[in-house]
Design a protein around this motif. Structure first.
Motif, short mmCIF file in Angstrom:
data_model
loop_
_atom_site.label_atom_id
_atom_site.label_comp_id
_atom_site.label_asym_id
_atom_site.label_seq_id
_atom_site.Cartn_x
_atom_site.Cartn_y
_atom_site.Cartn_z
N GLU A 198 0.83 -1.20 0.00
CA GLU A 198 0.00 0.00 0.00
C GLU A 198 0.86 1.25 0.00
OE1 GLU A 198 -2.28 -0.43 3.55
OE2 GLU A 198 -3.86 -1.60 2.56
N MET A 202 -3.19 5.34 3.88
CA MET A 202 -4.35 4.85 3.14
C MET A 202 -5.63 5.09 3.93
SD MET A 202 -3.43 3.69 0.19
CE MET A 202 -5.02 2.95 -0.21
N ARG A 355 -3.27 4.10 8.47
CA ARG A 355 -4.30 3.31 7.78
C ARG A 355 -5.61 3.55 8.53
NH1 ARG A 355 -4.91 -1.64 7.45
NH2 ARG A 355 -5.17 -1.97 5.22
N VAL A 394 -6.40 -7.09 0.81
CA VAL A 394 -6.09 -5.86 1.55
C VAL A 394 -6.08 -6.19 3.04
CG1 VAL A 394 -6.83 -3.51 2.10
CG2 VAL A 394 -7.11 -4.39 -0.23
#
Length: 405
Positions: A198, A202, A355, A394
């Motif tokens: 990633e 994110m 995240r 993910v």
């Protein structure tokens, strides 16, 4: 008449008698000998030498039994197909093979057997019926109700085998890490996974409980204007009511997740199998609507306070990946936070995080959510976040409290 003449006549009579007998018998003896030789060389010797039936009833009964045996010998039954098993070449007797070659063209199941035998000769044994049926010219599916693959957005997830449950004394380790190592706890058995790399920061916008006519189109308009993709965890009952709204979400390239069929906590949390049944019911409705089978699942109310190790084991064994969140603006609160309050809650909760999975709702009456959404997106951009969508590849965020139960 002298003795010599009598002896001569007797000799001549004997010679003629033997000659007549030899000439009459030899052809039949020769034919019989050749027939026996052919019978011993023929694969149908047992069938040809079988005693004749005593009545027409026996003829009909014998024919019926032979027909049933031929079907059993040449066609796999439904249990074999469901298990991915196919009859070996040795299961067809020589008489049956000759009948197949001379009496009829090969059926669909026989064509599969032929491809199976060919694959054996090349040391590539197919593992499933779908491998055999792919690339063939057959117009109808071989198995009318195959177990579907678990798919999200058209991509098949390559799952590793489920490990053995952790023994007593296994340390409790939080949910998956970036390397795909599964969480650990006594009795927990979750598989290894592989997650994609990633960006440094994110953000994942998620919307639960839809679709709804009063909110879904407005959310889609905002996301389209902002050029942001999101993840929608949909309820099966709502999809039944508004299938066109789900199609609109999917066609706009957002990811579809599973939020159970009923969202009835009293029912889905009666036990792991109840939860799984509700998830599968929603999955089938989504599949019938847009042709995909979401592999990511969000539990009603989240896993905290609802899940224990048995739930995690059951869901993981079925191939699903659980998803919770780590930013909750509070738009489910009965007091209905204002637009400004929702934005402030997001700003406070994203501090120090790289995240963030943000819990929002696509639910009737969530006007403050719709009003705050453009500002939330702008706030995340200013903080340096990129936007992404969730999926089986993910790294998920899941509350670890259930691993202790």
């Amino acid at each position: 008449m002298s003795k010599m003449k009598i002896a001569g006549l007797v000799f001549m009579a004997s010679f003629l008698s033997i000659s007549v007998f030899w000439v009459g018998v030899f052809p039949r003896w020769s034919i019989a000998t050749q027939s026996i030789a052919r019978l011993h060389d023929s694969p149908k010797v047992e069938e040809d030498l079988a005693p004749l039936p005593n009545s027409m009833a026996e003829v009909n009964e014998t024919s019926e039994i032979d027909s049933k045996e031929d079907q059993l010998a040449t066609s796999p039954n439904s249990a074999q197909l469901a298990q991915g098993k196919y009859p070996e070449e040795s299961s067809l007797s020589q008489p049956d093979q000759s009948k197949l070659l001379t009496e009829k063209a090969p059926s669909q199941s026989e064509a599969i057997n032929t491809r199976f035998e060919d694959s054996q000769s090349s040391d590539q044994k197919p593992e499933s019926l779908s491998e055999l049926s792919s690339g063939t010219s057959m117009q109808e599916p071989v198995h009318s109700n195959p177990k579907p693959n678990i798919i999200i957005s058209g991509t098949k997830e390559d799952l590793s085998p489920t490990p053995l449950p952790g023994p007593p004394g296994t340390p409790i380790r939080p949910y998956y890490d970036e390397a795909g190592n599964p969480p650990t706890a006594p009795g927990l058995a979750m598989r290894q996974r592989k997650f994609q790399p990633e960006n440094e920061k994110m953000a994942y916008l998620t919307f639960d409980d839809g679709p709804y006519p009063s909110t879904t189109p407005k959310i889609l308009d905002i996301l389209d204007k902002e050029k942001v993709r999101a993840t929608f965890f949909n309820i099966g009952q709502q999809v039944e009511l508004y299938p066109d709204l789900l199609k609109a979400v999917y066609e706009q390239d957002h990811v579809i997740g599973n939020h159970t069929y009923s969202h009835n906590m009293a029912e889905v949390y009666k036990g792991p199998e109840n939860f799984l049944d509700d998830v599968r019911k929603a999955e089938e409705i989504i599949y019938q609507t847009i042709g995909i089978r979401p592999q990511i699942v969000r539990a009603p109310g989240g896993t905290v306070g609802h899940f224990n190790i048995d739930y995690f084991n059951t869901i993981d064994a079925a191939g699903y990946l659980m998803e919770d969140w780590n930013v909750d603006p509070g738009d489910t609160n009965p007091r209905l936070f204002s637009e400004d309050q929702l934005i402030r809650n997001v700003e406070e909760q994203i501090q120090g995080k790289t995240r963030v999975v943000i819990l929002l709702h696509d639910l009737v009456g969530k006007n403050s959510t719709i009003d705050a959404l453009p500002e939330i997106i702008e706030l995340l951009r200013k903080q340096g976040f990129s936007f992404g969508v969730l999926g089986p590849d993910v790294l998920p965020i899941v509350f670890s409290g259930g691993l202790q139960n």
